[in-house]
Scaffold this motif. Sequence first.
Motif: not given
Length: 406
Positions: A2-6, A17-27, A36-40
């Motif tokens: 979901s877009e709401h799961q920031v 490394d874990s952060e990159y994997r999380s990004l890949y999983e989200r597309g 505190g700032v939301q970004a794509w």
Amino acid sequence: MSEHQVLVLDPHGSDPDSEYRSLYERGPATLVDVLGVQAWSVSDPALLKQLLTDRRVSKDARLHWPGFADALAGWPLVLWVAVTNMFTAYGADHGRLRRMIAPAFSARRIVALQPAVETLVRAVLDDVEGAADDDGVVDLREHLAFPLPIAVIGQLMGVPEGHHEELRTVVDKVFATNLTADEAAVNTTALYGLLDRLIEAKRAAPGDDLTSVLITTRDGDGSALGESELRDTLLLMISAGYETTSTVIDEAITTLLSDAAQLAHVREGRSTWEDVVEETLRHSAAIKHLPLRFAVTDVELPDGRAIRQGEAILASFGAANRHPDWHGEDAHLFDATRPSKEHLAFGHGVHFCLGAPLARFEVATVLREFFARFPDAALATPRERLQRVPSLISNGHVSVPVRLRP
């Protein structure tokens, strides 16, 4: 997803490394929280390259980010979007500023600098040897990765040697993302105070350096850099020329000292020091996430979603460089013999880093000279126990203790 799961990016940058994997999983692109700032966050390399060359994407927060006023009021990273130089410029304004600065990094100038860089490398390595403790251990982050790039950029820009340590301190804090907004603001004031003193000194007594050149630079129509453009251009050139190169030196040496096979590739002729530099830039880019860009108009994503006009975009270079769609399932591994080491470590498109040739030469020279002088050097602390710098922007380590000889 979901877009709401920031996804909240770790301000301490403790586990990229874990952060990159999380990004890949989200597309290819996903919403993240940047202090505190939301970004794509864009981690897909094909999409990122597309956006970096898309005129619907701007780096000018004043023109294209509705959140700019709020950021000025209390976002710790506001300096990254508030500077007035080519880093944040858009369109014709960017072309004007880059055109005025590009001659400073011409191929001729870089070649002319090379003997001075080689001399500085050898002098710093003398200091490294002298700094070793009774067990032959020295912190290479402190005694090599820091002082060499600051000496090179200091010589290039005409920064007196006595100001190198002060400059290093304030620039380091620009890249730190564990500061409060108040702490960041105090650091910004100190940083601009240093730059203003440098400009004042060079106006009074110009030298054979780029600060003096920039003070007198004129565009084709006779216009000069404005006062804020001048000091923010100095900020860009000094910080990009120092901090990022320090990090690549740190990451390259740390990798080679923790993977004997990679060092053997160079020593036995299967790869070169230049190959190591490129693979370090790909695998452990100096900049993991670069704040910020903004959608000038709605930009449709491959999955049918859209980045709406005014929304912020975070170029996640570190994740894109390791994306399995670009470099295969082993993209997370360092391999100096990798046939293709393509990366986005220096950016892409009109904002590609002007200092890339100098940085490449500097790091390759350090590696060649360091391993020739200290062929038996070894990490004094296992790599997995090295503490990462507190930054979601930068890679690198707080310290890199190395035993120079057995």
